[in-house]
Design an enzyme around this catalytic site. Structure first.
Site, PDB file in Angstrom:
ATOM      1  N   ARG A 202       0.927  -1.430  -0.108  1.00  9.89           N
ATOM      2  CA  ARG A 202       0.453  -0.006   0.103  1.00  9.89           C
ATOM      3  C   ARG A 202       0.998   1.003   0.391  1.00  9.89           C
ATOM      4  O   ARG A 202       0.822   2.194  -0.379  1.00  9.89           O
ATOM      5  CB  ARG A 202      -0.500  -0.073   1.275  1.00  9.89           C
ATOM      6  CG  ARG A 202      -2.239   1.512   1.646  1.00  9.89           C
ATOM      7  CD  ARG A 202      -2.854   0.760   2.728  1.00  9.89           C
ATOM      8  NE  ARG A 202      -2.553   0.844   3.494  1.00  9.89           N
ATOM      9  CZ  ARG A 202      -2.782   1.118   5.082  1.00  9.89           C
ATOM     10  NH1 ARG A 202      -4.493   0.087   4.265  1.00  9.89           N
ATOM     11  NH2 ARG A 202      -2.131   0.824   6.180  1.00  9.89           N
TER      12      ARG A 202
ATOM     13  N   GLU B 293     -16.331   5.757   4.603  1.00  6.39           N
ATOM     14  CA  GLU B 293     -15.827   5.633   5.628  1.00  6.39           C
ATOM     15  C   GLU B 293     -15.542   6.435   6.701  1.00  6.39           C
ATOM     16  O   GLU B 293     -16.674   7.156   6.604  1.00  6.39           O
ATOM     17  CB  GLU B 293     -14.593   5.089   5.600  1.00  6.39           C
ATOM     18  CG  GLU B 293     -13.582   6.384   4.836  1.00  6.39           C
ATOM     19  CD  GLU B 293     -11.980   5.544   4.560  1.00  6.39           C
ATOM     20  OE1 GLU B 293     -11.344   5.677   5.011  1.00  6.39           O
ATOM     21  OE2 GLU B 293     -12.047   5.383   3.285  1.00  6.39           O
TER      22      GLU B 293
ATOM     23  N   LYS C  64      -2.815   6.667   1.131  1.00  4.29           N
ATOM     24  CA  LYS C  64      -3.153   6.684   2.633  1.00  4.29           C
ATOM     25  C   LYS C  64      -1.985   8.446   2.941  1.00  4.29           C
ATOM     26  O   LYS C  64      -0.888   8.543   2.827  1.00  4.29           O
ATOM     27  CB  LYS C  64      -2.587   5.516   3.445  1.00  4.29           C
ATOM     28  CG  LYS C  64      -2.830   5.878   5.259  1.00  4.29           C
ATOM     29  CD  LYS C  64      -2.399   4.576   5.572  1.00  4.29           C
ATOM     30  CE  LYS C  64      -2.773   5.117   7.353  1.00  4.29           C
ATOM     31  NZ  LYS C  64      -3.797   5.183   7.255  1.00  4.29           N
TER      32      LYS C  64
END
Length: 320
Positions: A63, A202, A166
């Site tokens: 990620r 989310e 992220k």
């Protein structure tokens, strides 16, 4: 802490462990002016077998690499990422709490540390890993249900944007809504999709699931939500335990009628949602202070696997 440097001439150096301290950079560092930075969140724990373990560090490495490419940064090789985290854990083993009392939270951080005044990729980069001993993420405790409110004005991400990365810049913008929610005694907010204001996306820093009967739904990875490592693990774990798990849009109205709602993330692990408030209507899912049955089942199964109290048929546990 671990620190590695990248330059166009040499690429990534081998990196080294150093005493925790400041990172040297100029005021014109790209990250300070244009925000070229991605980070990860991980935990090291003591296990029932006496080991110090990580959970799926290869997924965090992947990620981080994907985020680096999205922000035009050189990705760190997976092997170096995992080794850097493991080396940092071993160097800080004295700070890892006893089993069941907490963990060593780890923060791998990749940033454009080189100076550049015009908008462009940094001329050099820094990768660092540091950690801190932590307990439960929410103040009520690890298994205490949380109260959430649906955010109706701000959005966390939009199609084609950065929601699935992220990136450091994705997080400070949620503070205005999160702090307002906490002033009204909510633990956090749930964001809706930016296109229709209809579907759950989310929570500020964790993924969300809803259960009706034996069917669990969670929003799909369409680029606007983070591909959580715990999210992926809970999907596999729930399926292995007989649940039907669907990755598809979840309307807020559907969530308000569900049997149970819970969130997942590295920090929260699995956290039961006690209530969800939408347009002034509050729907309670659990009795006061009591976790939902599925959240508790999956939390127990996951944490027992993570701490080697149960067998790991998936090969997720990494021994440092």
């Amino acid at each position: 802490m671990y620190v590695a440097e990248w330059s166009p001439e040499k690429g990534w150096d081998k990196g080294a462990l150093k005493p925790y301290g400041p990172l040297h950079m100029m005021p014109s560092a790209q990250v300070l002016n244009y925000g070229q930075s991605v980070f990860e969140g991980m935990k090291a724990q003591r296990s029932a077998k006496g080991n110090i373990v990580l959970f799926r560090p290869d997924r965090n490495a992947a990620r981080c690499a994907a985020g680096a490419e999205r922000l035009s940064m050189p990705p760190l090789p997976t092997e170096q990422f995992v080794q850097a985290v493991a080396d940092t854990v071993r160097a800080n083993a004295d700070y890892i709490p006893p089993i069941g009392k907490g963990s060593l939270y780890l923060r791998p951080l990749l940033l454009g540390s080189g100076p550049i005044l015009g908008l462009g990729p940094a001329p050099s980069y820094t990768f660092t890993v540091f950690g801190a001993a932590v307990g439960a993420y929410f103040k009520g405790g690890q298994l205490t249900p949380i109260d959430l409110i649906v955010e109706e004005h701000f959005h966390r991400a939009a199609p084609g944007g950065m929601g699935g990365t992220k990136a450091a810049g994705n997080y400070s913008p949620v503070l205005v809504t999160q702090l307002a929610a906490k002033k009204n005694n909510y633990a956090d907010v749930v964001y809706l999709d930016a296109k229709t204001d209809t579907y759950l996306e989310e929570v500020s820093s964790c993924n969300i699931f809803v259960r009706s009967g034996k069917t669990i739904k969670t929003p799909p990875l369409s680029g606007t939500i983070l591909p959580g490592v715990t999210r992926a693990s809970i999907i596999e774990l729930a399926r292995s335990r007989g649940y039907e798990v669907l990755e598809e849009p979840v309307a807020v109205t559907e969530a308000m009628e569900a049997d149970e709602v819970f969130t997942t993330g590295t920090a929260v692990v699995v956290c039961s949602v006690g209530s969800l408030t939408y347009r002034g209507n509050k729907r309670a899912f659990t009795a006061e202070g009591q976790a939902g049955s599925t959240a508790l089942e999956l939390y127990t199964a996951l944490t027992q696997l993570q701490t080697e109290k149960a067998e790991d048929p998936f090969g997720w546990v990494y021994k440092c």
